[in-house]
Design a protein around this motif. Structure first.
Motif, mmCIF file in Angstrom:
data_model
loop_
_atom_site.group_PDB
_atom_site.id
_atom_site.type_symbol
_atom_site.label_atom_id
_atom_site.label_comp_id
_atom_site.label_asym_id
_atom_site.label_seq_id
_atom_site.Cartn_x
_atom_site.Cartn_y
_atom_site.Cartn_z
ATOM 1 N N ASN A 86 -1.078 -8.813 12.701
ATOM 2 C CA ASN A 86 -2.056 -7.755 11.583
ATOM 3 C C ASN A 86 -1.620 -6.680 12.131
ATOM 4 N N HIS A 87 -1.553 -6.585 13.350
ATOM 5 C CA HIS A 87 -1.941 -5.418 14.327
ATOM 6 C C HIS A 87 -0.650 -5.225 13.821
ATOM 7 N N LEU A 88 1.161 -5.702 14.255
ATOM 8 C CA LEU A 88 2.175 -5.733 14.510
ATOM 9 C C LEU A 88 2.424 -5.239 13.000
ATOM 10 N N ASP A 89 1.769 -5.650 11.886
ATOM 11 C CA ASP A 89 2.554 -5.362 10.311
ATOM 12 C C ASP A 89 1.949 -3.917 9.697
ATOM 13 N N VAL A 90 0.551 -3.763 10.594
ATOM 14 C CA VAL A 90 0.255 -2.601 10.034
ATOM 15 C C VAL A 90 1.326 -1.520 11.105
ATOM 16 N N LEU A 91 1.491 -1.443 12.347
ATOM 17 C CA LEU A 91 2.277 -1.060 13.440
ATOM 18 C C LEU A 91 3.229 -0.736 12.889
ATOM 19 N N ILE A 92 4.278 -1.493 11.339
ATOM 20 C CA ILE A 92 5.587 -1.779 10.933
ATOM 21 C C ILE A 92 5.014 -0.492 10.530
ATOM 22 N N ALA A 93 4.514 -0.158 9.393
ATOM 23 C CA ALA A 93 4.223 0.050 7.637
ATOM 24 C C ALA A 93 4.197 1.104 8.474
ATOM 25 N N SER A 94 3.842 1.621 8.956
ATOM 26 C CA SER A 94 3.404 2.903 9.178
ATOM 27 C C SER A 94 4.992 3.407 10.144
ATOM 28 N N ALA A 95 5.547 2.444 10.766
ATOM 29 C CA ALA A 95 6.715 3.000 11.485
ATOM 30 C C ALA A 95 7.570 3.531 10.143
ATOM 31 N N VAL A 96 7.674 2.500 8.667
ATOM 32 C CA VAL A 96 8.433 2.717 7.921
ATOM 33 C C VAL A 96 8.152 3.738 7.227
ATOM 34 N N THR A 97 6.990 4.642 6.580
ATOM 35 C CA THR A 97 6.748 4.895 5.803
ATOM 36 C C THR A 97 5.810 6.716 6.369
ATOM 37 N N GLU A 98 5.850 6.350 7.803
ATOM 38 C CA GLU A 98 5.421 8.167 8.461
ATOM 39 C C GLU A 98 6.343 8.792 9.346
ATOM 40 N N LYS A 99 7.307 7.913 9.626
ATOM 41 C CA LYS A 99 8.907 9.473 10.087
ATOM 42 C C LYS A 99 8.705 10.085 10.279
ATOM 43 N N ALA A 100 8.779 10.919 8.403
ATOM 44 C CA ALA A 100 8.722 12.655 8.662
ATOM 45 C C ALA A 100 7.985 13.098 9.467
ATOM 46 N N ASP A 101 5.992 12.134 8.985
ATOM 47 C CA ASP A 101 4.803 12.953 9.834
ATOM 48 C C ASP A 101 5.565 13.285 11.344
ATOM 49 N N TYR A 102 5.983 12.237 12.103
ATOM 50 C CA TYR A 102 6.585 12.828 13.324
ATOM 51 C C TYR A 102 7.098 13.775 13.720
ATOM 52 N N PHE A 103 8.098 14.642 12.647
ATOM 53 C CA PHE A 103 8.629 14.989 12.753
ATOM 54 C C PHE A 103 8.081 16.975 11.905
ATOM 55 N N LEU A 104 8.097 16.568 11.021
ATOM 56 C CA LEU A 104 7.043 17.621 10.338
ATOM 57 C C LEU A 104 5.765 18.108 9.978
ATOM 58 N N GLY A 105 4.815 17.142 10.334
ATOM 59 C CA GLY A 105 3.202 17.098 10.639
ATOM 60 C C GLY A 105 3.366 15.813 9.385
ATOM 61 N N VAL A 106 2.075 16.326 9.276
ATOM 62 C CA VAL A 106 1.207 15.751 8.204
ATOM 63 C C VAL A 106 1.236 16.178 7.073
ATOM 64 N N GLU A 107 1.215 15.482 5.946
ATOM 65 C CA GLU A 107 1.074 16.761 4.767
ATOM 66 C C GLU A 107 0.275 16.318 3.750
ATOM 67 N N ILE A 108 -0.258 17.096 3.733
ATOM 68 C CA ILE A 108 -2.102 17.545 2.887
ATOM 69 C C ILE A 108 -1.240 17.460 1.773
ATOM 70 N N THR A 109 -2.031 16.187 0.461
ATOM 71 C CA THR A 109 -1.457 16.169 -0.604
ATOM 72 C C THR A 109 -2.924 16.548 -1.621
ATOM 73 N N THR A 110 -4.233 16.600 -1.151
ATOM 74 C CA THR A 110 -5.341 16.951 -1.417
ATOM 75 C C THR A 110 -6.142 18.110 -0.898
ATOM 76 N N LEU A 111 -6.848 18.926 -1.528
ATOM 77 C CA LEU A 111 -7.758 20.384 -1.045
ATOM 78 C C LEU A 111 -8.677 19.607 -0.777
ATOM 79 N N PRO A 112 -8.614 20.046 0.471
ATOM 80 C CA PRO A 112 -10.571 20.054 0.713
ATOM 81 C C PRO A 112 -11.308 20.089 -0.295
ATOM 82 N N THR A 113 -12.770 20.219 -0.200
ATOM 83 C CA THR A 113 -13.656 19.774 -0.955
ATOM 84 C C THR A 113 -14.528 20.313 -0.674
ATOM 85 N N SER A 114 -15.231 21.380 -1.363
ATOM 86 C CA SER A 114 -16.458 22.309 -0.471
ATOM 87 C C SER A 114 -17.893 21.337 -0.389
#
Length: 334
Positions: free
Chosen positions: A306-334
């Motif tokens: 399970n742990h390796l599956d989570v790490l693999i999924a993160s490596a596949v989907t979040e490559k851009a986050d490492y180089f471009l920063g985490v993308e903010i898709t929603t505005l913070p609520t007040s």
């Protein structure tokens, strides 16, 4: 052909197109200094055509002074005319090695602009044929053309075309046929975040494998990579984040997940995880290493699996986050 003034006094002279100026045409366009006299029936062939409204106003008699200005390049407008009047033999030729990729790109762009959906879909499908084996036009075209194709695929939102151009760019970068900076510039221009992440990840891998062959030094800096200052900062930032992730992966304990209980997780699972961690050789391609470790696991190691599956999924989907920063898709609520 002699220039001919087709407008009111002071308007720049224009010339008739050699092919698409029909004497019996009933609708005349001016594009980039060239007049095209076409037939309304051709412009209305596609029921979704934007020309329906454009040419709906009745005219007693069409004349060359009744010009409809078209804010288009003459070659692009000529490609639009071609597809409206093309014969079956001419359209079939586009699916062979004799096909004109530049014309097809112009056809798709113009049909998208004027909402000729039937013709746009046809052009995009034929481009896919040109870009796949055995024709494989993308394997030899210039980076400027790859840039243009990416722009068209984004404009038309055509996923299959995007998949092909992305794959071609990445494989040719890996083969050192194209420049990294050009690919990243295209990704930035068309807001292709995932593509940028793939390029940076691949570049980071290539640098790690060929570091000794790079001409880098305190004097030269990283100029051998051919990146802009912004691109270089992103590359080095991603490299630092990935290096830190590797360190944590090889030193932090295994998080608990079902079906482990406190005892089995604290003793057996952690012991097994230590053995797995010892096989995780550091390197630039974290995804490949994690997949290899996952494939070697015994079937009863569910917690580690399970742990390796989570790490693999993160490596596949979040490559851009490492180089471009985490993308903010929603505005913070007040």
């Amino acid at each position: 052909m002699d220039p001919k003034n087709n407008g009111p006094a002071g308007q720049a002279a224009s010339i008739h197109d050699e092919t698409y100026f029909f004497d019996d045409g009933d609708c005349t366009f001016l594009a980039d200094g060239v007049t095209f006299k076409l037939h309304k029936w051709a412009l209305r062939r596609d029921p979704n055509s934007a020309f329906h409204d454009m040419i709906s106003i009745p005219q007693a008699k069409a004349s060359e002074s009744d010009l409809i200005p078209a804010d288009d390049n003459k070659d692009e407008f000529r490609a639009l005319c071609w597809v409206l009047y093309a014969t079956p033999d001419e359209t079939h030729l586009q699916t062979t090695r004799e096909g004109d990729v530049q014309k097809l790109l112009n056809v798709a762009k113009m049909c998208h602009k004027y909402n000729l959906l039937l013709f746009e879909t046809w052009a995009l499908k034929v481009l896919v044929i040109q870009f796949e084996p055995p024709l494989d036009h993308l394997a030899t075209c210039t980076h400027d053309e790859l840039d243009r194709i990416m722009a068209l695929a984004c404009l038309c939102d055509y996923a299959e075309l995007l998949r092909l151009v992305d794959a071609a760019w990445l494989s040719r970068l890996e083969a050192k046929q194209l420049r990294w900076g050009d690919a990243l510039a295209a990704g930035e221009k068309y807001n292709r975040r995932k593509f940028q992440g793939e390029v940076y990840y691949l570049l980071n891998k290539q640098i790690h494998s060929n570091l000794a062959s790079l001409a880098i030094s305190p004097q030269l800096g990283f100029s051998d990579l051919g990146l802009t200052d912004k691109q270089l900062v992103r590359l080095l930032t991603g490299h630092a984040f990935l290096s830190n992730l590797w360190w944590r992966l090889r030193h932090e304990p295994l998080p608990r997940s079902p079906p482990c209980n406190e005892f089995s997780h604290g003793h057996y699972c952690q012991t097994d995880w230590s053995k797995v961690r010892s096989t995780l050789t550091t390197g630039p391609d974290m995804l490949a290493v994690l997949k290899s470790a996952r494939n070697r696991l015994p079937v009863d190691k569910k917690c580690i699996e399970n742990h390796l599956d989570v790490l693999i999924a993160s490596a596949v989907t979040e490559k851009a986050d490492y180089f471009l920063g985490v993308e903010i898709t929603t505005l913070p609520t007040s």
